[in-house]
Design a protein around this motif. Structure first.
Motif, PDB file in Angstrom:
ATOM      1  N   ILE A 187       0.844  -1.202   0.000  1.00 27.97           N
ATOM      2  CA  ILE A 187       0.000   0.000   0.000  1.00 27.97           C
ATOM      3  C   ILE A 187       0.871   1.240   0.000  1.00 27.97           C
ATOM      4  O   ILE A 187       1.812   1.361   0.786  1.00 27.97           O
ATOM      5  CB  ILE A 187      -0.927   0.002   1.242  1.00 27.97           C
ATOM      6  CG1 ILE A 187      -1.834  -1.226   1.207  1.00 27.97           C
ATOM      7  CG2 ILE A 187      -1.754   1.275   1.296  1.00 27.97           C
ATOM      8  CD1 ILE A 187      -2.584  -1.459   2.494  1.00 27.97           C
ATOM      9  N   GLU A 188       0.571   2.142  -0.899  1.00 26.23           N
ATOM     10  CA  GLU A 188       1.232   3.444  -0.938  1.00 26.23           C
ATOM     11  C   GLU A 188       0.159   4.509  -0.776  1.00 26.23           C
ATOM     12  O   GLU A 188      -0.723   4.643  -1.611  1.00 26.23           O
ATOM     13  CB  GLU A 188       1.996   3.624  -2.251  1.00 26.23           C
ATOM     14  CG  GLU A 188       3.121   2.605  -2.441  1.00 26.23           C
ATOM     15  CD  GLU A 188       3.952   2.879  -3.689  1.00 26.23           C
ATOM     16  OE1 GLU A 188       3.993   4.053  -4.119  1.00 26.23           O
ATOM     17  OE2 GLU A 188       4.538   1.930  -4.231  1.00 26.23           O
ATOM     18  N   GLY A 189       0.241   5.236   0.321  1.00 18.61           N
ATOM     19  CA  GLY A 189      -0.805   6.198   0.631  1.00 18.61           C
ATOM     20  C   GLY A 189      -2.088   5.461   0.931  1.00 18.61           C
ATOM     21  O   GLY A 189      -2.172   4.688   1.878  1.00 18.61           O
ATOM     22  N   ALA A 190      -3.104   5.697   0.081  1.00 19.32           N
ATOM     23  CA  ALA A 190      -4.382   5.003   0.245  1.00 19.32           C
ATOM     24  C   ALA A 190      -4.663   4.102  -0.958  1.00 19.32           C
ATOM     25  O   ALA A 190      -5.816   3.799  -1.250  1.00 19.32           O
ATOM     26  CB  ALA A 190      -5.507   6.020   0.408  1.00 19.32           C
ATOM     27  N   THR A 191      -3.600   3.645  -1.639  1.00 20.53           N
ATOM     28  CA  THR A 191      -3.749   2.842  -2.842  1.00 20.53           C
ATOM     29  C   THR A 191      -3.037   1.517  -2.705  1.00 20.53           C
ATOM     30  O   THR A 191      -1.875   1.469  -2.267  1.00 20.53           O
ATOM     31  CB  THR A 191      -3.187   3.590  -4.066  1.00 20.53           C
ATOM     32  OG1 THR A 191      -3.847   4.853  -4.194  1.00 20.53           O
ATOM     33  CG2 THR A 191      -3.397   2.787  -5.345  1.00 20.53           C
ATOM     34  N   VAL A 192      -3.714   0.451  -3.068  1.00 21.26           N
ATOM     35  CA  VAL A 192      -3.086  -0.870  -3.107  1.00 21.26           C
ATOM     36  C   VAL A 192      -2.307  -0.978  -4.410  1.00 21.26           C
ATOM     37  O   VAL A 192      -2.882  -0.921  -5.499  1.00 21.26           O
ATOM     38  CB  VAL A 192      -4.142  -1.991  -3.030  1.00 21.26           C
ATOM     39  CG1 VAL A 192      -3.472  -3.356  -3.162  1.00 21.26           C
ATOM     40  CG2 VAL A 192      -4.919  -1.904  -1.727  1.00 21.26           C
TER      41      VAL A 192
END
Length: 785
Positions: free
Chosen positions: A22-27
């Motif tokens: 996960i980077e930030g709020a993204t898978v």
């Protein structure tokens, strides 16, 4: 900085553990969780594409409300106000049967879809329930209900210990299994053969599963019940009796022998298009195996005699002494199952407690045939469905005669859809409530753990915090219950609190419960969990067969009844010694719960084991789970006996020249993954597979279109010439047909395919279960110049 989070995959029945990047709020990535106690790192293309589904730009982000004939974005409050104004008013004016509920397949993949629909139905007071079960597994529920008294008591093959596995109408290498929760099904089949076992596959197509088999039989589609009856009759003609410990728990062996006497291998061979010798050899090998399991799935369920085929699967397991036996077919014991009760007679199982209004179809397990939905909306009169609540369902594509249902939905007074997409069905809704992406939802497999080949328990909290502007899926369901029951504006937590109070009150009044006489309010205060759904999960875990019982039963930590075969020590209940890998071998039980066994299972204890808790291999459970009126396995129930003459009459039928069957693909799941780019293209395409001999006879060319015609109409589809289907059979996949206006499915719409169920008019049903005949129906095929 990227981080990782654990998540159980919700995209098929294998329920594999994932490690998300996960980077930030993204898978941004997904791989198998090697420490997961069940899946041990296995992952399929669907799980690997988790991020693509999660961040699909076509997913709805806000509710939609129909204004002046158009769906427009609205606030959550506006959406629920519209529902609260419309549904109770319609029910008050026209009665509770004017409302209907449709539940789609994805409901069993979410906590919300398992926790709230029963509360919704109770609030509405309607009997008009239509689910994906009557397009899939209802025959198995009916046969289990008739045999064992409980439609949810479905035995699964003990894949990791069996010596002989007979698969009918199942392609688990591509479906990942169904009513048999087993991560790495392909690896387990290979392990079966590696340890000297035998795999036999019965399927009219040479599937990827069939290619792994020691023996592949390709009978005429729809003849499964005849083949199974001949196998059972062969065993009975050899004076077979129910062997072993099972014998004292079975009744009806003599009646069964008489009822099946005419189904000899010689009699059924022409209808099956097999030889009598092949049938006798299979019966002999099945009976001679040290341990064996017979398993049939969607290809043997979605046919005209699906309930008889499902019943005969278990009859064979019983006659060979392999039911409820390690290495045979066993009943899982899920952590949220009701704790075992003393053995004895039960209420039994009944069909047809009520009937559909128009055609008089009998209910099965409280459900009516999905095929009857359109007529229940169209036909005027008292009880006509005017309001429909459609939850995670796309029946326009999944049910027979989608064009008729499409038109019927347009005539509803009011419709609500809970769906992340504007698809072929939800485009008709007056209100669409979109759940958040799966990464933002907690996950627990209530249903699939009851079909798991190894007892285990796992829980995934949300991997990503709920995005601003979205609503938690469980809260959406709770607010919907309040809106339709005239309680709009109340705290949605009240729905969960009521469910908890009701369950505890029932438990404290149950003379078989260790909580008899205890104060329900006090027990409710002991529950852990940050949300209502978590508290309900904690309650089920603590009252379940491995639960801590709120400390009420410390002498027997999990309260398992010795009659159920669970007399082992607590540590063994949690499988502290070993865990089973995907290859079938045992290995040290990483992630098991030696300490947890001391005081039983709860949500708090489960959360301390993020990779899950291994609860050990399946064990015998009879007679404790039997709920028939006799308290025994009723081998020849009256509804089954009444259906056998109709099956016998088919021996004189002249088979159709060409019949159609469906097919599965590893990168697909019904209609709901065709909008993920990573899962489309390649071999995952909507083509009509035709045998070379049929192609020559009919003048068909590979890659060119042909017209397929059946009861419900005709379709034009590209031909794929292949010898993977037997002559006389064509195959078209399920879930396609994304070509209707008004949807927002950009990827699926670019390669829409055709809807195979449009070939059906809905009149072909298995009469006992109401299941649509989606396989083995006659078609005509003509080339298009």
């Amino acid at each position: 900085m990227p981080r990782t989070a654990l998540r159980i995959c919700p995209l098929c029945e294998a329920t594999c553990g994932l490690t998300l990047t996960i980077e930030g709020a993204t898978v941004t990535g997904a791989r198998g969780d090697r420490e997961d106690v069940f899946s041990r790192g296995f992952i399929c293309p669907k799980g690997a594409a988790f991020g693509g589904l999660d961040s699909d730009p076509d997913r709805l982000r806000t509710p939609l409300v129909r204004r002046e004939g158009r769906l427009q974005e609205a606030t959550w409050e506006e959406a629920f106000e519209v529902i609260a104004a419309a549904v109770p008013a319609l029910v008050q004016e026209y009665g509770p049967q004017s409302a209907g509920v449709v539940l789609g397949n994805p409901n069993v993949h979410t906590m919300a879809g398992q926790l709230y629909p029963s509360l919704l139905l109770k609030a509405l007071g309607t009997r008009n329930l239509f689910t994906a079960s009557t397009l899939d597994q209802m025959p198995k529920h009916v046969s289990s209900g008739l045999l064992f008294g409980d439609p949810s008591a479905i035995p699964v093959p003990d894949l990791d210990r069996t010596d002989f596995l007979l698969l009918l109408g199942a392609n688990p290498v591509e479906s990942n299994g169904s009513l048999c929760t087993a991560p790495d099904f392909p690896g387990r089949l290979k392990a079966l053969r590696a340890r000297g076992g035998t795999l036999v596959v019965v399927d009219p197509r040479r599937t990827r599963t069939a290619k792994l088999a020691d023996r592949h039989l390709a009978p005429r589609p729809g003849s499964d019940a005849l083949l199974l009856a001949a196998l059972a009759r062969t065993l009975l003609a050899g004076k077979a009796t129910v062997p072993g410990a099972l014998a004292e728990h079975v009744q009806g062996i003599g009646e069964l022998r008489e009822a099946l006497d005419s189904f000899t291998p010689e009699a059924v061979a022409p209808a099956c298009d097999l030889t009598a010798g092949e049938i006798r050899d299979l019966a002999r090998d099945l009976a001679a195996a040290p341990t064996a399991a017979v398993y049939g799935r969607i290809g043997s369920c979605t046919v005209e005699y699906g309930t008889l085929a499902s019943w005969l699967v278990d009859v064979l397991n019983i006659l060979t002494g392999n039911l409820d036996r390690p290495g045979g077919a066993l009943f899982p014991l899920s952590a949220t199952d009701r704790a075992p009760r003393p053995a004895g007679p039960g209420k039994g199982f009944r069909l047809g407690r009520w009937h559909s209004r128009v055609s008089g179809h009998p209910e099965a397990k409280g459900e009516l045939p999905m095929s009857a939905l359109a007529e229940e909306i169209e036909t005027p009169g008292e009880g006509r469905i005017r309001a429909l609540l459609c939850i995670a369902a796309n029946p326009v594509l999944s049910a027979p005669d989608g064009r008729r249902l499409d038109a019927a939905l347009a005539g509803l007074d009011f419709m609500v859809s809970i769906d992340p997409y504007l698809n072929e069905t939800s485009r008709h809704a007056h209100v669409v409530l979109p759940p958040p992406p799966p990464s933002q939802s907690a996950h627990f497999d209530f249903s699939f753990n009851t079909f798991a080949i190894r007892n285990q328990v796992r829980y995934s909290p949300p991997a990503i915090p709920l995005e601003e502007g979205r609503m938690d899926e469980c809260e959406i369901h709770a607010r919907l219950v309040l809106a339709v029951s005239g309680m709009h504006g109340a705290d949605p937590a009240a729905v969960d609190d009521l469910a908890i109070r009701t369950a505890l009150a029932r438990e404290s009044a149950d003379p078989d419960s260790p909580l008899l006489g205890q104060d329900a309010a006090h027990l409710a205060g002991m529950l852990s969990g940050a949300t209502g759904p978590e508290r309900r999960l904690d309650l089920m875990l603590r009252l379940g067969p491995y639960g801590d019982r709120f400390g009420a039963d410390p002498a027997d930590g999990f309260g398992a009844d010795p009659a159920d075969g669970f007399g082992a020590a607590q540590a063994d209940r949690f499988g502290a010694a070993t865990a089973v890998s995907g290859s079938g071998a045992t290995e040290p039980g990483a992630g098991t719960a030696e300490g947890a066994a001391e005081s039983g299972l709860s949500l708090e204890r489960l959360r301390a084991h993020p990779h899950g808790i291994d609860l050990g291999p399946l064990r015998p459970r009879l007679p404790g789970l039997l709920r028939t009126r006799s308290g025994r396995i009723e081998l020849l129930p009256d509804p089954i006996a009444a259906e056998l003459p109709r099956l016998r009459a088919t021996l004189a039928d002249r088979p159709a020249a060409l019949v159609l069957v469906g097919r599965r693909h590893l990168r697909s799941n019904n209609s709901w993954l065709h909008n993920v780019p990573a899962l489309t293209g390649g071999s995952n395409q909507c083509t009509l597979q035709v045998h070379p001999d049929d192609a020559v006879r009919l003048g068909l060319t590979d890659g060119r279109p042909a017209r397929v015609t059946a009861d419900g109409g005709s379709l034009e589809v590209p031909v794929e010439i292949t010898d993977s289907v037997r002559a006389g059979v064509v195959s078209l996949p399920h879930g396609w047909g994304h070509d209707r206006a008004g949807t927002r499915l950009s990827v699926a719409g670019a390669a829409p395919g055709v809807n195979v169920n449009q070939l059906l008019d809905g009149t072909r049903l298995d009469p006992l279960s109401g299941t649509a005949v989606l396989n083995g129906f006659p078609v005509e095929l003509t080339p298009i110049p």
